[in-house]
Design a protein around this motif. Structure first.
Motif, PDB file in Angstrom:
ATOM      1  N   TRP A 161       0.859  -1.187   0.000  1.00  0.00           N
ATOM      2  CA  TRP A 161       0.000   0.000   0.000  1.00  0.00           C
ATOM      3  C   TRP A 161       0.891   1.232   0.000  1.00  0.00           C
ATOM      4  N   PHE A 162       0.591   2.174  -0.904  1.00  0.00           N
ATOM      5  CA  PHE A 162       1.377   3.404  -0.987  1.00  0.00           C
ATOM      6  C   PHE A 162       0.451   4.588  -1.235  1.00  0.00           C
ATOM      7  N   PRO A 163       0.826   5.775  -0.715  1.00  0.00           N
ATOM      8  CA  PRO A 163       0.005   6.972  -0.949  1.00  0.00           C
ATOM      9  C   PRO A 163      -0.007   7.313  -2.440  1.00  0.00           C
ATOM     10  N   THR A 164      -1.217   7.398  -2.985  1.00  0.00           N
ATOM     11  CA  THR A 164      -1.393   7.612  -4.420  1.00  0.00           C
ATOM     12  C   THR A 164      -2.368   8.758  -4.639  1.00  0.00           C
ATOM     13  N   LYS A 165      -1.916   9.777  -5.337  1.00  0.00           N
ATOM     14  CA  LYS A 165      -2.760  10.942  -5.598  1.00  0.00           C
ATOM     15  C   LYS A 165      -3.767  10.611  -6.702  1.00  0.00           C
ATOM     16  N   ARG A 166      -5.014  10.843  -6.389  1.00  0.00           N
ATOM     17  CA  ARG A 166      -6.119  10.649  -7.335  1.00  0.00           C
ATOM     18  C   ARG A 166      -7.084  11.821  -7.209  1.00  0.00           C
ATOM     19  N   SER A 167      -7.830  12.058  -8.249  1.00  0.00           N
ATOM     20  CA  SER A 167      -8.907  13.039  -8.168  1.00  0.00           C
ATOM     21  C   SER A 167      -9.965  12.529  -7.194  1.00  0.00           C
ATOM     22  N   TRP A 168     -10.594  13.460  -6.505  1.00  0.00           N
ATOM     23  CA  TRP A 168     -11.614  13.118  -5.521  1.00  0.00           C
ATOM     24  C   TRP A 168     -12.836  12.494  -6.207  1.00  0.00           C
ATOM     25  N   TYR A 169     -13.172  12.989  -7.391  1.00  0.00           N
ATOM     26  CA  TYR A 169     -14.369  12.569  -8.125  1.00  0.00           C
ATOM     27  C   TYR A 169     -13.965  12.062  -9.499  1.00  0.00           C
ATOM     28  N   ALA A 170     -14.663  11.028  -9.963  1.00  0.00           N
ATOM     29  CA  ALA A 170     -14.469  10.537 -11.330  1.00  0.00           C
ATOM     30  C   ALA A 170     -15.802  10.058 -11.882  1.00  0.00           C
ATOM     31  N   ARG A 171     -15.921  10.207 -13.189  1.00  0.00           N
ATOM     32  CA  ARG A 171     -17.109   9.732 -13.907  1.00  0.00           C
ATOM     33  C   ARG A 171     -16.640   9.024 -15.168  1.00  0.00           C
ATOM     34  N   ALA A 172     -17.144   7.820 -15.366  1.00  0.00           N
ATOM     35  CA  ALA A 172     -16.814   7.049 -16.572  1.00  0.00           C
ATOM     36  C   ALA A 172     -18.107   6.688 -17.301  1.00  0.00           C
ATOM     37  N   GLU A 173     -17.999   6.633 -18.607  1.00  0.00           N
ATOM     38  CA  GLU A 173     -19.112   6.192 -19.436  1.00  0.00           C
ATOM     39  C   GLU A 173     -18.697   4.946 -20.188  1.00  0.00           C
TER      40      GLU A 173
END
Length: 161
Positions: free
Chosen positions: A97-109
């Protein structure tokens, strides 16, 4: 439905971009059944098709009691100004497990098994899951997104697996 072994870092299928699903046939329906069955296990949040050895654009998730899937997902929106940097793990990079920066919100179609448009979206863990699984389908692992110093630690730990 069948239990499928999880492919582990080093397997070339994990680094190969997955092909779009063009024909929803018996094989695709079986793949979705397997994805749903295999993600529905304690500690599993998401599972991409290539993690079980199938290079097609599909993933399943198991978040907050909801187990579902999407075919041919493409991220169409992410939060540009709100991020999370919690520890992230992956079934294909076990026990790390490692700290990984991601966007708070995501939307996929994408589409469902009837070929109808399907949207999956969410914040926090669901947003992270969408980004993580689409990365898999694009041939990337979460360790690719780590800051340089964390990536060095991850690569050392992977060598010790």
């Amino acid at each position: 439905m069948a239990y499928r072994a999880i492919r582990i870092v080093g397997d070339p299928v994990l680094r190969t971009p997955c092909a779009p699903i063009k024909d929803i046939n018996h094989g695709v329906r079986t793949l979705v059944e397997d994805l749903l069955e295999n993600v529905d296990d304690e500690g599993r949040a998401g599972l991409a098709a290539n993690q079980i050895g199938v290079s097609l654009r599909a993933f399943s998730w198991n978040i907050d009691g909801v187990v579902d899937y999407i075919l041919n997902p493409v991220i169409v929106e992410i939060s540009e100004d709100h991020f999370q940097d919690d520890d992230e793990g992956c079934l294909s990079v076990p026990d790390l497990w490692f700290p990984t920066k991601r966007s708070w919100y995501a939307r996929a179609e994408g589409i469902d098994l009837d070929g109808k448009k399907k949207i999956v979206e969410g914040e926090e863990i669901m947003g992270r899951c969408i980004q993580h699984e689409v990365d898999h389908l694009d041939g990337h692992l979460y360790i690719d997104r780590l800051e340089r110093s964390e990536r060095k630690k991850a690569m050392r730990a992977i060598r010790d697996l």
